[in-house]
Design a protein around this motif. Structure first.
Motif, PDB file in Angstrom:
ATOM      1  N   ARG A  10       0.818  -1.215   0.019  1.00 35.39           N
ATOM      2  CA  ARG A  10       0.023  -0.099   0.090  1.00 35.39           C
ATOM      3  C   ARG A  10       0.917   1.283  -0.228  1.00 35.39           C
ATOM      4  O   ARG A  10       1.809   1.212   0.724  1.00 35.39           O
ATOM      5  CB  ARG A  10      -0.852  -0.015   1.152  1.00 35.39           C
ATOM      6  CG  ARG A  10      -2.010  -1.041   1.189  1.00 35.39           C
ATOM      7  CD  ARG A  10      -2.666  -1.044   2.571  1.00 35.39           C
ATOM      8  NE  ARG A  10      -3.414   0.138   2.354  1.00 35.39           N
ATOM      9  CZ  ARG A  10      -4.475   0.378   3.355  1.00 35.39           C
ATOM     10  NH1 ARG A  10      -4.701  -0.414   4.158  1.00 35.39           N
ATOM     11  NH2 ARG A  10      -5.174   1.653   3.244  1.00 35.39           N
ATOM     12  N   ARG A  12       0.031   3.943   1.276  1.00 37.25           N
ATOM     13  CA  ARG A  12       0.068   4.723   2.711  1.00 37.25           C
ATOM     14  C   ARG A  12       0.643   3.790   3.752  1.00 37.25           C
ATOM     15  O   ARG A  12      -0.083   3.116   4.434  1.00 37.25           O
ATOM     16  CB  ARG A  12      -1.538   5.000   3.119  1.00 37.25           C
ATOM     17  CG  ARG A  12      -1.748   6.045   4.268  1.00 37.25           C
ATOM     18  CD  ARG A  12      -3.178   6.321   4.411  1.00 37.25           C
ATOM     19  NE  ARG A  12      -3.631   7.098   3.194  1.00 37.25           N
ATOM     20  CZ  ARG A  12      -4.813   7.105   2.736  1.00 37.25           C
ATOM     21  NH1 ARG A  12      -5.756   6.529   3.241  1.00 37.25           N
ATOM     22  NH2 ARG A  12      -4.834   7.920   1.806  1.00 37.25           N
ATOM     23  N   SER A  13       1.976   4.156   3.896  1.00 32.62           N
ATOM     24  CA  SER A  13       2.333   3.115   4.931  1.00 32.62           C
ATOM     25  C   SER A  13       3.098   4.235   6.040  1.00 32.62           C
ATOM     26  O   SER A  13       3.411   5.198   5.865  1.00 32.62           O
ATOM     27  CB  SER A  13       3.384   2.261   4.367  1.00 32.62           C
ATOM     28  OG  SER A  13       4.585   3.083   4.137  1.00 32.62           O
ATOM     29  N   ARG A  14       3.333   3.478   7.347  1.00 29.29           N
ATOM     30  CA  ARG A  14       3.751   4.342   8.297  1.00 29.29           C
ATOM     31  C   ARG A  14       5.123   4.703   8.054  1.00 29.29           C
ATOM     32  O   ARG A  14       5.518   6.126   8.255  1.00 29.29           O
ATOM     33  CB  ARG A  14       3.723   3.309   9.744  1.00 29.29           C
ATOM     34  CG  ARG A  14       4.382   4.265  10.887  1.00 29.29           C
ATOM     35  CD  ARG A  14       4.579   3.164  11.843  1.00 29.29           C
ATOM     36  NE  ARG A  14       3.370   2.699  12.128  1.00 29.29           N
ATOM     37  CZ  ARG A  14       2.456   2.464  13.288  1.00 29.29           C
ATOM     38  NH1 ARG A  14       3.226   2.935  14.429  1.00 29.29           N
ATOM     39  NH2 ARG A  14       1.357   1.711  13.508  1.00 29.29           N
ATOM     40  N   MET A  17       4.918   7.799   5.783  1.00 29.16           N
ATOM     41  CA  MET A  17       4.589   9.097   6.581  1.00 29.16           C
ATOM     42  C   MET A  17       5.614   9.443   7.186  1.00 29.16           C
ATOM     43  O   MET A  17       5.873  10.715   7.274  1.00 29.16           O
ATOM     44  CB  MET A  17       3.349   8.805   7.303  1.00 29.16           C
ATOM     45  CG  MET A  17       2.134   8.265   6.746  1.00 29.16           C
ATOM     46  SD  MET A  17       0.583   8.159   7.893  1.00 29.16           S
ATOM     47  CE  MET A  17       0.077   6.602   7.249  1.00 29.16           C
ATOM     48  N   ASP A  54       1.412   9.137  -3.755  1.00 31.08           N
ATOM     49  CA  ASP A  54       1.125   7.671  -3.552  1.00 31.08           C
ATOM     50  C   ASP A  54       0.464   7.666  -1.917  1.00 31.08           C
ATOM     51  O   ASP A  54      -0.404   6.730  -1.730  1.00 31.08           O
ATOM     52  CB  ASP A  54       2.166   6.849  -3.473  1.00 31.08           C
ATOM     53  CG  ASP A  54       2.529   6.210  -4.822  1.00 31.08           C
ATOM     54  OD1 ASP A  54       1.717   6.339  -5.691  1.00 31.08           O
ATOM     55  OD2 ASP A  54       3.403   5.719  -4.969  1.00 31.08           O
ATOM     56  N   LEU A  55       1.166   8.399  -1.391  1.00 31.01           N
ATOM     57  CA  LEU A  55       0.621   8.591   0.114  1.00 31.01           C
ATOM     58  C   LEU A  55      -0.935   9.032   0.300  1.00 31.01           C
ATOM     59  O   LEU A  55      -1.772   8.423   0.927  1.00 31.01           O
ATOM     60  CB  LEU A  55       1.310   9.602   1.070  1.00 31.01           C
ATOM     61  CG  LEU A  55       1.092   9.565   2.538  1.00 31.01           C
ATOM     62  CD1 LEU A  55       1.441   8.385   3.274  1.00 31.01           C
ATOM     63  CD2 LEU A  55       2.031  10.851   3.153  1.00 31.01           C
ATOM     64  N   LEU A  56      -1.403   9.978  -0.602  1.00 31.09           N
ATOM     65  CA  LEU A  56      -2.566  10.523  -0.505  1.00 31.09           C
ATOM     66  C   LEU A  56      -3.725   9.764  -1.177  1.00 31.09           C
ATOM     67  O   LEU A  56      -4.841   9.527  -0.597  1.00 31.09           O
ATOM     68  CB  LEU A  56      -2.827  11.992  -1.200  1.00 31.09           C
ATOM     69  CG  LEU A  56      -2.001  13.021  -0.229  1.00 31.09           C
ATOM     70  CD1 LEU A  56      -1.759  14.451  -1.088  1.00 31.09           C
ATOM     71  CD2 LEU A  56      -2.309  13.215   0.910  1.00 31.09           C
ATOM     72  N   ASP A  58      -3.286   6.508  -1.451  1.00 29.34           N
ATOM     73  CA  ASP A  58      -3.210   5.155  -0.891  1.00 29.34           C
ATOM     74  C   ASP A  58      -3.220   3.812  -2.155  1.00 29.34           C
ATOM     75  O   ASP A  58      -3.798   3.056  -2.185  1.00 29.34           O
ATOM     76  CB  ASP A  58      -4.271   4.717  -0.008  1.00 29.34           C
ATOM     77  CG  ASP A  58      -4.041   3.629   0.771  1.00 29.34           C
ATOM     78  OD1 ASP A  58      -2.832   3.281   0.783  1.00 29.34           O
ATOM     79  OD2 ASP A  58      -4.900   3.162   1.262  1.00 29.34           O
TER      80      ASP A  58
END
Length: 143
Positions: A10, A12-14, A17, A54-56, A58
């Motif tokens: 994914r 959205r990973s820690r 971030m 990618d983070l936004l 996900d």
């Protein structure tokens, strides 16, 4: 017979971030504490934009290897092959030590699997060999 190999990644990973937060904190620190030029800070932000997107969004990427089929997806792109179509799989180790995987089909076509869909290469190699698919390795080639 071996069970299905399922891998998912994914956007959205820690760790993503934390990495982006640290990068932006350093850049803000450069601007505020060292009075770095705004255009220089902006220039340093540009390479982080794909990771931020990618983070936004996900973005998800993954691969499933079942007893008769190889399927992958990344974002909106999807692909699949019947295992009976595959002559062998080629694992190319590149100069940056990343491993690219290409399916060589019986009709001499090549299908490169997207890098972001790949599980750890040793796990994928073992799962392919358990299904009777030959694996060829090439190390540090230019092409």
């Amino acid at each position: 017979m071996a069970g299905d190999l399922v891998f998912e990644r994914r956007g959205r990973s820690r760790s993503m971030m934390i990495a982006l937060a640290l990068i932006y904190a350093v850049l803000i620190g450069l601007r505020v504490l060292v009075d770095a030029a705004w255009w220089l800070v902006l220039l340093l932000v540009l390479p982080t934009l794909p990771a931020l997107a990618d983070l936004l969004r996900d973005t998800r990427a993954g691969l499933r290897l079942s007893q008769d089929r190889l399927e992958w997806q990344t974002g909106k792109r999807r692909g699949s092959l019947w295992l009976s179509e595959i002559d062998h799989m080629r694992f190319d180790t590149r100069w940056d030590f990343s491993v690219r995987v290409t399916a060589s089909l019986h009709d001499n076509k090549q299908v490169r699997l997207p890098y972001e869909t790949l599980p750890p290469h040793r796990d994928l190699e073992a799962a392919l060999q358990a299904r009777g698919i030959p694996v060829k390795r090439r190390h540090f080639t230019v092409f």
